[in-house]
Design an enzyme around this catalytic site. Structure first.
Site, short mmCIF file in Angstrom:
data_model
loop_
_atom_site.label_atom_id
_atom_site.label_comp_id
_atom_site.label_asym_id
_atom_site.label_seq_id
_atom_site.Cartn_x
_atom_site.Cartn_y
_atom_site.Cartn_z
N GLY A 1 20.77 -19.98 4.43
CA GLY A 1 19.40 -19.71 4.11
C GLY A 1 18.60 -20.28 5.43
O GLY A 1 19.09 -20.77 6.41
N GLY A 2 17.08 -20.42 5.23
CA GLY A 2 16.23 -20.69 6.35
C GLY A 2 15.82 -21.92 6.06
O GLY A 2 16.35 -22.74 5.18
N ASP A 3 14.54 -22.37 6.69
CA ASP A 3 14.17 -23.73 6.63
C ASP A 3 13.47 -23.83 5.33
O ASP A 3 13.61 -25.12 4.91
CB ASP A 3 12.83 -23.76 7.70
CG ASP A 3 13.81 -23.76 8.98
OD1 ASP A 3 14.50 -24.48 9.41
OD2 ASP A 3 13.12 -23.32 9.93
N GLY A 4 13.06 -23.01 4.62
CA GLY A 4 12.37 -23.10 3.43
C GLY A 4 13.37 -23.80 2.21
O GLY A 4 13.33 -24.73 1.46
N GLU B 1 13.88 -27.45 0.44
CA GLU B 1 14.08 -27.58 -0.91
C GLU B 1 15.37 -28.70 -1.29
O GLU B 1 15.48 -29.35 -2.04
CB GLU B 1 14.32 -26.29 -1.60
CG GLU B 1 13.02 -25.77 -1.94
CD GLU B 1 13.00 -24.58 -3.10
OE1 GLU B 1 13.83 -24.48 -3.76
OE2 GLU B 1 11.84 -23.93 -3.18
#
Length: 277
Positions: A32-35, A39
């Protein structure tokens, strides 16, 4: 054995990561991405301490891996990684590991929060606006920044570096604390940051107007803005920020996630997480 987990909502990746570490996982691989990465990094910690394996005799630690597939994938850029899952899987299969630094954000009342890429202050509302325009790809961050200037006022901040004396910085537009180099879809905002050197790079923009942002956007993206007037940079181990006006309206975000308002203290945790890179 490989266990696949899908997140079902905000903060779910934190819980998945903590459970995996406690059960002795060799690695947690983020797709996925940075978000999502943000987490997962927070899942490596609990109540201010690293999460540990239930088996106290275990000799290995759980590593962090990344298959970048986000809109910005800014942390991956610091390592030269592209949104290419085939390259990422090949890298992970090789299994080369090294330890990377993590930033921790604390207040007097709340639990500490962790970040791996860049935290920023005051202009952080740009990230909120950018999230509404992700259909435009990396352009969403530029749109978000320009919309962030609507109603924006530069403000005076009180700053303490490395437990030293308080200093006043007038008319701050944004203050960026980089563990890595990029944010905002490829903006090389803290160009000298290195997530393996045990320090933050702090870049402060003062007295910027919306047209300054537009005119200097190319410098912000290619990392040559440190020579621009009203831009300063310093290397730190810790930094505290307070607003002087007392309005309680200065945003704080890290890795694109909104965390509330000042005051905050940011500290580096050297070599905090083992990463497959």
């Amino acid at each position: 054995m490989i266990c696949e987990s899908f997140t079902s909502g905000p903060s779910h990746a934190i819980d998945i990561t903590r459970e995996a570490i406690r059960e002795g996982a060799d690695a947690v691989i983020v797709v996925g991405g940075d978000g999502t990465l943000h987490e997962v990094v927070n899942g490596f910690f609990w109540a201010g301490k690293p999460v540990t394996n239930y088996d106290r005799e275990a000799t290995h630690s759980t590593a962090l891996g990344l298959i970048p597939l986000g809109t910005g994938s800014d942390f991956a850029r610091s390592f030269g990684w592209k949104n290419n899952p085939y390259e990422a899987i090949e890298r992970i299969a090789k299994g080369q590991r090294s330890r990377i630094d993590v930033g921790v954000i604390s207040t007097e009342t709340d639990e500490p929060h962790y970040f791996i890429n860049v935290a920023d202050i005051h202009f952080a509302k740009a990230g909120f606006h950018a999230s509404k325009y992700k259909r435009f790809g990396n352009l969403c961050y530029v749109i978000g920044a320009l919309k962030g200037f609507i109603g924006h006022r530069n403000q005076d901040l009180r700053i303490k570096v490395n437990e030293g004396e308080w200093e006043v910085y007038p008319q701050v537009t944004a203050l960026c604390i980089g563990n890595a180099k990029y944010f905002g879809g490829g903006m090389k905002i803290t160009p000298n940051a290195d997530p393996q050197n045990g320090k933050f790079e702090v870049v402060i923009l003062q007295d910027f107007k919306w047209y300054d942002f537009v005119l200097k956007l190319h410098k912000l993206y290619n990392g040559t803005h440190l020579s621009v007037e009203n831009v300063s940079s310093r290397s730190v181990h810790s930094i505290e920020e307070e607003e002087i006006s007392g309005s309680g309206s200065i945003y704080v975000q890290s890795d694109g996630e909104h965390l509330g308002f000042l005051p905050r203290k940011f500290c580096i945790l050297p070599s905090a997480v083992e990463m497959i890179c």
